[in-house]
Design a protein around this motif. Structure first.
Motif, PDB file in Angstrom:
ATOM      1  N   ASP A 373       0.812  -1.205   0.000  1.00 44.00           N
ATOM      2  CA  ASP A 373       0.000   0.000   0.000  1.00 44.00           C
ATOM      3  C   ASP A 373       0.851   1.263   0.000  1.00 44.00           C
ATOM      4  OD1 ASP A 373       1.023  -0.145   2.502  1.00 44.00           O
ATOM      5  OD2 ASP A 373      -0.915  -0.191   3.543  1.00 44.00           O
ATOM      6  N   SER A 376      -0.420   3.894  -2.349  1.00 50.99           N
ATOM      7  CA  SER A 376      -1.866   4.003  -2.379  1.00 50.99           C
ATOM      8  C   SER A 376      -2.313   5.453  -2.315  1.00 50.99           C
ATOM      9  CB  SER A 376      -2.468   3.226  -1.202  1.00 50.99           C
ATOM     10  OG  SER A 376      -3.867   3.395  -1.160  1.00 50.99           O
ATOM     11  N   THR A 406     -10.338  -1.012  -0.755  1.00 41.62           N
ATOM     12  CA  THR A 406      -8.969  -1.450  -0.531  1.00 41.62           C
ATOM     13  C   THR A 406      -8.008  -0.364  -0.999  1.00 41.62           C
ATOM     14  OG1 THR A 406      -8.882  -2.529  -2.704  1.00 41.62           O
ATOM     15  CG2 THR A 406      -9.589  -3.868  -0.835  1.00 41.62           C
ATOM     16  N   HIS A 407      -6.718  -0.558  -0.720  1.00 41.55           N
ATOM     17  CA  HIS A 407      -5.715   0.393  -1.162  1.00 41.55           C
ATOM     18  C   HIS A 407      -5.542   0.316  -2.680  1.00 41.55           C
ATOM     19  CE1 HIS A 407      -4.199   2.113   2.528  1.00 41.55           C
ATOM     20  NE2 HIS A 407      -4.204   0.922   3.093  1.00 41.55           N
ATOM     21  N   GLY A 408      -5.123   1.405  -3.290  1.00 37.99           N
ATOM     22  CA  GLY A 408      -4.878   1.454  -4.721  1.00 37.99           C
ATOM     23  C   GLY A 408      -4.623   2.880  -5.161  1.00 37.99           C
ATOM     24  N   VAL A 414     -10.468  -0.101  -6.845  1.00 37.52           N
ATOM     25  CA  VAL A 414     -10.185  -0.007  -5.410  1.00 37.52           C
ATOM     26  C   VAL A 414     -11.395  -0.357  -4.550  1.00 37.52           C
ATOM     27  CG1 VAL A 414      -8.399   1.739  -5.749  1.00 37.52           C
ATOM     28  CG2 VAL A 414     -10.774   2.457  -5.347  1.00 37.52           C
TER      29      VAL A 414
END
Length: 602
Positions: A373, A376, A406-408, A414
């Protein structure tokens, strides 16, 4: 070094006495920079996020954790070099390791690695190094809490564990100032059962993570599945199911399985692991522990490090704090300058590679440039599972909306979104468009694409979705005139309570045949209910997925018919509950069927 990125106008040029060279990455805690001291030592400097620095609970624990991290030494980790935990924006400096992360080398389901899974000899050396690193970390009272492939760097004489001692400081913020159900610290595929179930995390948790890291290094796959199959599915497997280690070499499989024991007390200690693996050869005469291709790549890292200029920018500040200089970022070196500098590389690179683990091999607390991450764009406070009722123009619709975030980075998927109505269930993937609204206010803007529709053809995308922080730890969602206040969902609210699990049956209304339900243990978004109806017209089977498990009830989406028979039709969204007499009660949210009661068969 693959992740070096130039400084921007938002980056300081000095942190303390360290001149910044480039940005290595960023994550939930702050930014990480490659820098040089006045004496010429290459270091990594982590600058804490301003919003975290403003939290006294975070600052207190960060101060204590950095002090403990300074005491960690040994071959497999090394002390923190410098820090200012009292600065307006705290920072910590460590030596820089000129080597790739384990995740860069092995790769993942979505990205090929530079080499792939490691051979058994390398795995044993990796296991020994990780065990010794944890022995040193635990010895000063720290628990790593986030041991994963991107927090393991590979050097010529063994692995180096990084990012130890920092996760607990972030945990202080989660406990004190962002208290909310379901906040867990770690990377889903490499968590321990204690982490995914919200229990106390002790040193044995790190040993479980070693098992997951070794299984990944041996096969290129996470032993409990990858996040693409759903974060809750992975977490459920970690807590309840056995790991997939079939492809792990026989010589190390038993050790990995011991580490992956569900019961923390059954796992070996780092000292026991190191003893089982035995002392490994070291020193200049020791054979290489990595394949020749990887040893060559370590040399390339050293060359890149030498090839990184120290930009001009005046003298260092006299106070240990951050300072942004007014001069613009320096231009890249000209071809002639590069040629002049490269004339010395053949001789210098040899020296740097030989010294890679002596002068520069000390832990970088932030993780490598390829950390899961580290790049991110999603603030950590958005990550997790969220759910709430949907309004349209302020009026309740009876629909529910769930997001798993989620992380991205911008341009990546994401989020996964589920819209549940009385007669339909729609799932969409959300690609991150921006981290601000059109007016510049912080928010996530998503472009969605429908990936599942029940019934088929019912669902369509709503255009751009916006998610922003609401009050009391909520998120506010808006799209196409619809809104919802989303509350964080705890992991326990995404799985089926044991009392529901089993087979239930009721006779058909005409007295011929029966209706049988089988409820399975499964995470939200997975099939949890199987139905078999046997009647005069034949046999009909169907299944439905779990939307939520909360308040002692299961909300299950509309069913999908697997085997049809005359008169067999899908049922609407339903809610299951357990009655006081031990029967199962099913109420349908559509107007297609009356409530039903079922008795347990087994």
């Amino acid at each position: 070094m693959d992740g070096l990125r130039g400084l921007t106008a938002d980056d300081p040029q000095w942190i303390g006495d360290y001149r910044l060279l480039s940005r290595l990455g960023s994550g939930g805690m702050g930014r990480v920079y490659l820098a040089r001291s006045e004496g010429g030592r290459t270091v990594a400097v982590k600058l804490v996020k301003a919003e975290l620095a403003a939290e006294e609970e975070f600052r207190d624990r960060f101060r204590a954790e950095v002090a403990a991290a300074r005491r960690v030494g040994g071959r497999w980790t090394a002390p923190v070099l410098d820090a200012d935990t009292e600065a307006a924006v705290p920072w910590v400096a460590t030596g820089y390791i000129a080597g790739p992360t384990l995740s860069e080398v092995v790769g993942s389901y979505s990205r090929a690695g530079s080499y792939g899974p490691l051979p058994e000899d390398s795995l044993r050396r990796l296991a020994y190094g990780l065990s010794c690193a944890l022995r040193d970390i635990h010895g000063v009272g720290l628990v790593h809490r986030d041991l994963k492939p991107s927090n393991v760097l590979l050097t010529i004489d063994g692995p180096r564990v990084i990012d130890f001692g920092i996760a607990r400081a972030l945990d202080a913020v989660g406990e004190q100032t962002q208290t909310r159900a379901g906040t867990v610290l770690g990377s889903p595929s490499f968590m321990s059962p204690e982490q995914v179930t919200g229990q106390r995390v002790a040193p044995a948790s790190d040993v479980f993570c070693v098992g997951s890291v070794l299984a990944y290094a041996a096969t290129g796959r996470q032993p409990f599945g990858n996040p693409a199959s759903g974060v809750h599915a992975v977490m459920f497997k970690i807590a309840q199911e056995e790991p997939d280690v079939a492809a792990v070499p026989d010589g190390i499989r038993a050790l990995i399985l011991d580490c992956l024991a569900k019961d923390p007390a059954a796992r070996p200690t780092p000292e026991e692991l190191a003893e089982r693996l035995g002392p490994v050869p070291g020193g200049p005469s020791a054979p290489p522990w990595l394949p020749a291709e990887l040893i060559a790549r370590l040399g390339q890292h050293a060359v890149l490090l030498l090839d990184t200029d120290t930009p001009p920018g005046g003298q260092p500040p006299t106070v240990l704090t951050t300072k942004t200089l007014p001069s613009p970022a320096p231009p890249p070196p000209t071809p002639a300058e590069r040629r002049r500098r490269r004339r010395w590389l053949p001789l210098a690179a040899t020296a740097v590679v030989a010294a890679a683990t002596a002068a520069a091999a000390v832990p970088l607390l932030s993780g490598g440039a390829d950390a899961d991450d580290s790049a991110s764009d999603i603030p950590a406070r958005y990550v997790g599972t969220w759910s709430g009722p949907v309004l349209r123009d302020g009026t309740p619709t009876g629909q529910q909306r769930r997001f798993v975030i989620t992380h991205g980075t911008v341009g990546e998927v994401v989020a996964n979104s589920t819209s549940l109505g009385a007669t339909y269930e729609c799932r969409s993937d959300g690609k991150l468009v921006s981290v601000t609204r059109h007016d510049g206010h912080p928010a996530l803007r998503l472009d969605t694409k429908v990936v599942r529709s029940v019934p088929a053809g019912r669902c369509s995308a709503l255009g751009e979705h916006t998610l922003e922080e609401g009050g009391a730890g909520t998120l506010t969602w808006a799209a196409a005139g619809r809104t919802a206040t989303l509350h964080r969902v705890a992991p326990a609210d995404a799985t089926v309570p044991a009392g529901f699990v089993g087979t239930w049956r009721r006779p058909n209304d005409d007295g011929y045949g029966s209706q049988q339900l089988t409820v399975e243990q499964a995470p939200a978004g997975s099939t949890v209910l199987s139905t078999v109806v046997v009647g005069r017209a034949g046999r009909c089977t169907a299944h439905a997925d779990l939307y939520a498990a909360e308040g002692g009830k299961l909300t299950v989406g509309p069913s999908v018919v697997d085997r049809a028979a005359p008169g067999c039709t899908p049922s609407s969204t339903s809610v299951l509950s357990l009655a006081a007499d031990g029967t199962l009660h099913r109420e349908f949210l559509g107007d297609d069927k009356q409530p039903r009661g079922y008795s347990r068969v087994k």
